[in-house]
Design an enzyme around this catalytic site. Sequence first.
Site, PDB file in Angstrom:
ATOM      1  CG  HIS A 194      -0.304   0.010   2.542  1.00 33.64           C
ATOM      2  ND1 HIS A 194      -0.266  -1.075   3.397  1.00 33.64           N
ATOM      3  CD2 HIS A 194       0.373   0.991   3.185  1.00 33.64           C
ATOM      4  CE1 HIS A 194       0.394  -0.756   4.487  1.00 33.64           C
ATOM      5  NE2 HIS A 194       0.789   0.492   4.390  1.00 33.64           N
TER       6      HIS A 194
HETATM    7  P1  TYD Z   1      -1.645  -2.974   7.750  1.00 38.62           P
HETATM    8  O1  TYD Z   1      -1.248  -1.551   7.731  1.00 38.62           O
HETATM    9  O2  TYD Z   1      -2.467  -3.495   6.617  1.00 38.62           O
HETATM   10  O3  TYD Z   1      -0.355  -3.888   7.902  1.00 38.62           O
HETATM   11  P2  TYD Z   1       0.879  -4.115   6.886  1.00 38.62           P
HETATM   12  O4  TYD Z   1       1.094  -2.860   6.148  1.00 38.62           O
HETATM   13  O5  TYD Z   1       2.011  -4.450   7.744  1.00 38.62           O
HETATM   14  O6  TYD Z   1       0.565  -5.239   5.985  1.00 38.62           O
HETATM   15  O7  TYD Z   1      -2.379  -3.247   9.122  1.00 38.62           O
HETATM   16  C1  TYD Z   1      -2.837  -4.531   9.516  1.00 38.62           C
HETATM   17  C2  TYD Z   1      -4.084  -4.352  10.378  1.00 38.62           C
HETATM   18  O8  TYD Z   1      -3.790  -3.638  11.576  1.00 38.62           O
HETATM   19  C3  TYD Z   1      -5.184  -3.580   9.665  1.00 38.62           C
HETATM   20  O9  TYD Z   1      -6.428  -4.201   9.985  1.00 38.62           O
HETATM   21  C4  TYD Z   1      -5.135  -2.209  10.291  1.00 38.62           C
HETATM   22  C5  TYD Z   1      -4.594  -2.464  11.696  1.00 38.62           C
HETATM   23  N1  TYD Z   1      -3.767  -1.350  12.194  1.00 38.62           N
HETATM   24  C6  TYD Z   1      -4.222  -0.575  13.249  1.00 38.62           C
HETATM   25  O10 TYD Z   1      -5.331  -0.767  13.784  1.00 38.62           O
HETATM   26  N2  TYD Z   1      -3.423   0.439  13.719  1.00 38.62           N
HETATM   27  C7  TYD Z   1      -2.206   0.686  13.168  1.00 38.62           C
HETATM   28  O11 TYD Z   1      -1.495   1.625  13.621  1.00 38.62           O
HETATM   29  C8  TYD Z   1      -1.750  -0.124  12.068  1.00 38.62           C
HETATM   30  C9  TYD Z   1      -0.408   0.114  11.421  1.00 38.62           C
HETATM   31  C10 TYD Z   1      -2.557  -1.133  11.627  1.00 38.62           C
END
Ligand code: TYD
Length: 137
Positions: free
Chosen positions: A50
């Site tokens: 992303h």
């Molecule tokens: P995501 O940003 O998609 O993880 P990555 O980029 O590592 O693949 O986040 C995973 C899940 O965690 C998603 O459901 C959103 C949640 N999340 C939070 O609630 N707070 C946060 O600060 C972050 C980074 C993620």
Amino acid sequence: MSIIKIINFNVLGDERGSLVALESNKDIPFDIKRIYYIFGTQKDVARGFHAHKELKQVAVCISGRCKFIMDDGSKKQDVVMESPTQAILIDKMQWHEMHDFSEDCVLMVIASHHYDESDYIRDYNQFLSLIQKTKGK
Ligand code: TYD
């Protein structure tokens, strides 16, 4: 020009070991609003995929290693992060992926804003078209 921006942290240390201190707008180029960390990532798992419209982040493997692939819409570059004293700046509008996590990897991420799902761009084609729009301005 490289799209990978590495930040080398100042290391304080003595015979007892090392210490890194991170302050807003000094070591970290923004006001720190949030810190999260990723650990226990399975060997073949990749994360990220992303970009963010506004969020800026600084990521550091405080333990272990992982590979970052950074993509600004016209160029893709990768870098292995494996030092607790070296971070990568994930600027806004940079598509990023993390791969090849070591078992002991603890990836700490320092962020400029609170969590906001509406700031995420999770669709690569949407990312590319937003990049094109900003370039046209
Ligand atoms: P995501 O940003 O998609 O993880 P990555 O980029 O590592 O693949 O986040 C995973 C899940 O965690 C998603 O459901 C959103 C949640 N999340 C939070 O609630 N707070 C946060 O600060 C972050 C980074 C993620």
